[in-house]
Write a protein that holds these residues in place. Structure first.
Motif, PDB file in Angstrom:
ATOM      1  N   ALA A 136      15.525  20.394  22.818  1.00 12.17           N
ATOM      2  CA  ALA A 136      15.916  21.537  21.987  1.00 12.17           C
ATOM      3  C   ALA A 136      17.385  21.880  22.186  1.00 12.17           C
ATOM      4  O   ALA A 136      18.089  22.232  21.233  1.00 12.17           O
ATOM      5  CB  ALA A 136      15.034  22.742  22.304  1.00 12.17           C
ATOM      6  N   HIS A 148      11.219  24.097  17.158  1.00 14.80           N
ATOM      7  CA  HIS A 148      11.897  25.027  18.069  1.00 14.80           C
ATOM      8  C   HIS A 148      12.781  26.048  17.357  1.00 14.80           C
ATOM      9  O   HIS A 148      13.253  26.992  18.007  1.00 14.80           O
ATOM     10  CB  HIS A 148      12.740  24.250  19.080  1.00 14.80           C
ATOM     11  CG  HIS A 148      11.926  23.453  20.055  1.00 14.80           C
ATOM     12  ND1 HIS A 148      11.228  24.030  21.094  1.00 14.80           N
ATOM     13  CD2 HIS A 148      11.697  22.115  20.142  1.00 14.80           C
ATOM     14  CE1 HIS A 148      10.601  23.087  21.786  1.00 14.80           C
ATOM     15  NE2 HIS A 148      10.871  21.926  21.229  1.00 14.80           N
ATOM     16  N   ASN A 150      13.983  22.220  28.687  1.00 15.96           N
ATOM     17  CA  ASN A 150      13.782  21.568  27.399  1.00 15.96           C
ATOM     18  C   ASN A 150      15.114  21.054  26.866  1.00 15.96           C
ATOM     19  O   ASN A 150      15.801  21.732  26.103  1.00 15.96           O
ATOM     20  CB  ASN A 150      13.144  22.541  26.402  1.00 15.96           C
ATOM     21  CG  ASN A 150      12.667  21.824  25.147  1.00 15.96           C
ATOM     22  OD1 ASN A 150      13.138  20.737  24.821  1.00 15.96           O
ATOM     23  ND2 ASN A 150      11.730  22.427  24.449  1.00 15.96           N
TER      24      ASN A 150
END
Length: 404
Positions: free
Chosen positions: A138, A230, A135
């Motif tokens: 994030a 997040h 990811n």
């Protein structure tokens, strides 16, 4: 072997698919370079996803893969060449071979715009290629939150050469456009007609998935806050816009008892969980639910599970104990009807939201409806009724506190 021969061999190998349904490629990334080990004519570099091999009914160790790779090479015009093979565990050590000579699916070369938007709507930045190995959105949002940090990052990205790597993404080209829409129009899309957009606007990172409107069932792009989802680091301006912990404490059903939380954590065992586990009966979960059922208003007492949220004061957000659940702001938590906040100096501040157990769940058109401890609608879960045991996430949450 020269470069054109290496590319021909690469493409021949990469085209191979398992014949089971769904038909998937043997390799995630593949490249062939001239020379290599000793007197090799060329070296075949490969990375693969073990789950794909297991779905196809094959062994999934690197040795299993090498055996089939060599058999695949034997079906090419280069079977008599002296070829070395090299496995790369891309999830641990990344993919070290130049991106431009690497064969990969369109999805693993996903167009991703990284943009800084000015007050007049103009954008500058880069087009990157996302290999879907983590990811990165994030990670970027967490590492570059303040405006000056973002400006420095955009400068760093624009200075990269094509195919250079940054946090697992690969540079494509620089972008300067009058708007986000103009930047989208200037850049390529995936084979499915999509691209990611990550834009820093008004002191925070926003993310969205663009879909080509000419494609069937396309839906408009909606930009949403990376940090709100997040729980990543935010700019000072964004942090000031969020509610304080006091907002959540003022609306809690009952104050949490940290002694009970500590006692529950002490009951956790490495053996808790696993196939066939009745998660609601795990001692740590039962202790906390028993505490709630003894102290909450009578109409809110049949609790059998809970969700866990840990307060991050430097970000003014609650991070969920379930890593797949979005972060929760104090204002949002305050709208939940059945929760308690556990506070103790020197210890993480924790909120638990209590739910009725699986005996109260009901089947509905979306799958399963769960309920807060007071009987109000909780979560709609797209899973069959007999497969839902929300106390599984209670255990995940307690493990998250334990790690802290």
């Amino acid at each position: 072997m020269n470069q054109s021969e290496c590319i021909e061999l690469r493409d021949s190998i990469f085209a191979s698919q398992f014949q089971t349904e769904p038909k998937e490629r043997l390799f995630r990334f593949l490249a062939v370079e001239p020379g290599g080990v000793g007197d090799s004519d060329a070296t075949v570099h490969f990375a693969y996803a073990p789950a794909v091999w297991e779905r196809a009914g094959y062994g999934s160790t690197p040795n299993d893969v090498v055996t089939l790779l060599e058999a695949t090479i034997d079906e090419t015009p280069y079977k008599d060449k002296n070829l070395a093979v090299q496995f790369h565990d891309y999830l641990r050590g990344g993919w070290p071979i130049p991106w431009g000579i690497t064969a990969k699916e369109s999805f693993n070369n996903f167009p991703s715009l990284v943009l800084l938007e000015a007050a007049d709507g103009k954008v500058t930045g880069v087009l990157m290629r996302d290999a879907h190995c983590g990811n990165v959105n994030a990670r970027i949002a967490n590492a570059y939150a303040e405006p000056h940090e973002v400006e420095d990052m955009i400068e760093e990205l624009t200075a990269l050469a094509p195919d250079e790597q940054f946090m697992g993404w690969y540079k494509d080209c620089n972008i300067a456009a009058d708007s986000i829409d103009a930047a989208i129009a200037l850049t390529p899309e995936s084979d499915a007609g999509q691209k990611h957009v990550l834009v820093y606007r008004q002191m925070e990172w926003l993310w969205g998935l663009w879909n080509n409107p000419a494609k069937p069932h396309a839906y408009p792009m909606e930009l949403s806050s990376v940090a709100d989802f997040h729980g990543t680091r935010v700019s000072a301006a964004k942090r000031r816009s969020r509610g304080e912990l006091e907002v959540a404490k003022a609306k809690q059903t009952i104050p949490g008892d940290y002694d009970v939380l500590d006692q529950a954590l002490a009951l956790l065992s490495p053996d808790d969980g696993g196939t066939g586990t009745d998660y609601e009966a795990i001692p740590a979960i039962k202790m906390l639910c028993d505490w709630w059922n003894s102290h909450a208003p009578e109409a809110m007492r049949p609790a059998a599970c809970f969700r866990v949220y840990v307060w991050k004061s430097n970000r003014r957000t609650f991070v969920a104990g379930d890593p797949e659940e979005p972060a929760v702001q104090a204002n949002d938590l305050a709208s939940i009807p059945t929760y308690a906040v556990f506070e103790r100096e020197g210890r993480p501040t924790v909120a638990l939201t209590f739910f009725r157990g699986r005996l109260f769940n009901k089947e509905d058109a979306c799958g399963t409806q769960t309920y807060y401890a007071n009987g109000e609608d909780g979560w709609q879960i797209g899973v069959d009724l007999d497969q839902v045991d929300e106390a599984y996430y209670s255990l995940k949450g307690l493990r998250a506190i334990e790690r802290i």
